[in-house]
Design an enzyme around this catalytic site. Sequence first.
Site, PDB file in Angstrom:
ATOM      1  N   GLU A 152      12.372  72.112-102.978  1.00 30.01           N
ATOM      2  CA  GLU A 152      11.795  72.771-104.160  1.00 30.01           C
ATOM      3  C   GLU A 152      12.857  73.463-105.016  1.00 30.01           C
ATOM      4  O   GLU A 152      12.779  74.669-105.277  1.00 30.01           O
ATOM      5  CB  GLU A 152      10.693  73.755-103.744  1.00 30.01           C
ATOM      6  CG  GLU A 152       9.482  73.069-103.162  1.00 30.01           C
ATOM      7  CD  GLU A 152       8.327  74.013-102.850  1.00 30.01           C
ATOM      8  OE1 GLU A 152       8.558  75.233-102.756  1.00 30.01           O
ATOM      9  OE2 GLU A 152       7.195  73.535-102.705  1.00 30.01           O
ATOM     10  N   CYS A 162      28.276  80.493-114.128  1.00 29.89           N
ATOM     11  CA  CYS A 162      27.334  79.720-114.936  1.00 29.89           C
ATOM     12  C   CYS A 162      27.690  79.842-116.420  1.00 29.89           C
ATOM     13  O   CYS A 162      27.578  78.880-117.174  1.00 29.89           O
ATOM     14  CB  CYS A 162      25.902  80.165-114.669  1.00 29.89           C
ATOM     15  SG  CYS A 162      25.295  79.565-113.074  1.00 29.89           S
ATOM     16  N   GLU A 309       3.924  67.737 -99.843  1.00 28.44           N
ATOM     17  CA  GLU A 309       3.292  68.925 -99.265  1.00 28.44           C
ATOM     18  C   GLU A 309       1.939  69.168 -99.907  1.00 28.44           C
ATOM     19  O   GLU A 309       1.766  68.963-101.109  1.00 28.44           O
ATOM     20  CB  GLU A 309       4.136  70.185 -99.553  1.00 28.44           C
ATOM     21  CG  GLU A 309       5.415  70.316 -98.791  1.00 28.44           C
ATOM     22  CD  GLU A 309       6.111  71.645 -99.112  1.00 28.44           C
ATOM     23  OE1 GLU A 309       5.439  72.587 -99.583  1.00 28.44           O
ATOM     24  OE2 GLU A 309       7.325  71.736 -98.921  1.00 28.44           O
ATOM     25  N   TYR A 359       0.173  83.436 -93.219  1.00 25.18           N
ATOM     26  CA  TYR A 359      -1.239  83.247 -93.567  1.00 25.18           C
ATOM     27  C   TYR A 359      -1.478  81.966 -94.347  1.00 25.18           C
ATOM     28  O   TYR A 359      -2.515  81.772 -94.956  1.00 25.18           O
ATOM     29  CB  TYR A 359      -1.773  84.471 -94.319  1.00 25.18           C
ATOM     30  CG  TYR A 359      -1.717  85.717 -93.470  1.00 25.18           C
ATOM     31  CD1 TYR A 359      -2.287  85.727 -92.185  1.00 25.18           C
ATOM     32  CD2 TYR A 359      -1.058  86.849 -93.909  1.00 25.18           C
ATOM     33  CE1 TYR A 359      -2.198  86.845 -91.375  1.00 25.18           C
ATOM     34  CE2 TYR A 359      -0.977  87.982 -93.106  1.00 25.18           C
ATOM     35  CZ  TYR A 359      -1.548  87.966 -91.838  1.00 25.18           C
ATOM     36  OH  TYR A 359      -1.452  89.077 -91.041  1.00 25.18           O
TER      37      TYR A 359
HETATM   38 ZN    ZN Z   1      25.419  81.169-111.469  1.00 25.51          ZN
END
Ligand code: ZN
Length: 673
Positions: A152, A162, A309, A359
Amino acid sequence: MKRYSDKVQKIVYGGDYNPEQWPEDIWKEDMRLFKEAGIDIVTLNVFSWAAIQPSEDEYDFARLDKIMNLVRENDLKVCLATSTGAHPAWMAKRHPDILRVDFEGRKRKFGARHNSCPNSPTYQKYSVRLAKKLAQRYKDYENIVVWHISNEYGGECYCENCEQAFRRWLKEKYKTLEELNRVWNTSFWGHTFYDWDEIVLPNALSEHFEYDRSTFQGITLDYRRFNSDSILNCYRMEYEAVKEITPEIPVTTNLMGFYPALDYQKWGRYMDVISWDNYPEVDATPAKIAMQHDLMRGVGGGKPFLLMEQTPGVTNWHDYCALKRPGVMRLLSYQAVAHGADSVMFFQMRRSIGACEKYHSAVIDHVGNGDTRVFRETAKLGKELQRLGDFVLGAVTEAKAAIYFDWDNWWALTCTAGPTVDLDYKAQILDYYQALHTQNIPVDLVGAEDDLSKYKLLIAPLLYMTKTGYDEKIRKFVREGGIFVTTFFSGIVDEHDLVITGGYPGKLRDILGIWAEEIDALPEDKENCFDYNGSRYPARLLCDLIHSEGARALGTYQKDFYAGMPAVTVNEFGKGKAYYVATRSDAAFYRLFLQDVCEECSITPLLGDVEGVEVTVRENENGRFLFLLNHNDAFAEVYIEETCSDLLTDETFFEGTRIKMEPKGVKILKISR
Ligand SMILES: [Zn+2]
């Protein structure tokens, strides 16, 4: 490389199995229960990075070896994950570059998952190394049918690494600062950049006044593309690592339907088979769930996909975690198959005892045995899927209608300031999807790169962004006889979110034969109305004030100063037609309107519609299969026009009969030829 469907003999059944949470004596009991439930595949090693790599140069596969051998001895197929969805705590401590910086500019500490910066040299180095080691170690396990890279993927990062990578990405894309300044329209608000290093990431500290509201949409749009590409790059590096060693094993990563952060249409190009995790809200309509399956099928170019899933019973993160009622897990499993899934898989096989998913239900509950409603329902479906065998495996869906959906358009619409805060691209897509879905008309969700030649109908709700060349694609489609439908607030900007001047809807103006002069935004409690085919329908959200430039008005506004102006138009263009719906209306309108449009282009429903009964089709060399899904809590009757037999019961139904369907019932009908 073998296709995924060549590696299996049936719709595989199973899911995430995390035996590392349990002592070994429980593993044997798991194997026994799996057999009882017809489980034949397990996804292993999703979150084992910390266990496998306890320190910088130390790797320990002993426990995974045991698990791999155990499941092989028990004839289980394996979807083998690379474990890079959550990094080890020691790695975060020793190499802080792996930790993300959030939208507010805060450096994260170790915790949760989806927690690695995609441009971290540490993450890239160790994730690829782990993927490679796993491939080397388990390459001879012939029961591995698919690689599961990370888990995911998602989120975003605003760290220094970044930021520098963003500048490189921009330089690669735009080459010069002049071009960058042009596409971002930086002469507005004095934003001109004279050096690449002056560019910073758009977040709460810079261009954003809310998470989804930016003062410079062009910058935000490029950041979202960059972030999706950065994470895709991590996936691709691991892909290459395992592919080099096991070229025959298909590779996937689990997607999440309409997930905003990643441009899955781009990702799909680098995946051997698409897989995704289906966790609908409790009140999601069948159409809303179906639309996500169709989106995921479209991302994979129309090929079958994997349901990686779903929960067998209950999720843990909704405000009110309602149980899946008896029959619903089976129904939703078959709904996935009906839309193209070649697997039915769960998260997870045995319920955790601690942390945030304790849960969340599992096939084997906390009670620890098979004597539960969820287990019995799971086992019953397991037996059915064994009986179904390979009948529908690899079967495809042939749709003549397509709905255009595009991530760039979604991002641009989300970040745009004005004309209304209620703008919701997905909701507009659903309006049109639902109208076709309730009429049992198969639909593909297509992106900008997809071929249109096999379709008779293309619907592009809120086609706000017309990417360079896409107008020409539509022009060709309509000229050659296609029917095109679009809506208000379309054709406004190019791929940089720069307005196309010369009158809305920009480059679509000649195809549609209209000019939209102004756009009126209506608050939630206000509406206009228009007449169409002798009835009156509401006009909501946005109303385009349009003038005909050759198009014929099929409906006109009835109120306010623009009463009498066209609200729905059609324009003959080449051999085809182009419709414009200038406002948002209600389900009754969309249903009637699309019924008229489908008639116009000879698209016929698979079966006559019955309220709450969904019908889809899949086809392969074994034949043509109609899936009937009764979402009602009551019996339903469906009229069958052709003789067919139910693959789940072997019952034969002759043409012209009415099939009685149980509440939440499913039929898979093989059409006799
Ligand atoms: Zn980064």
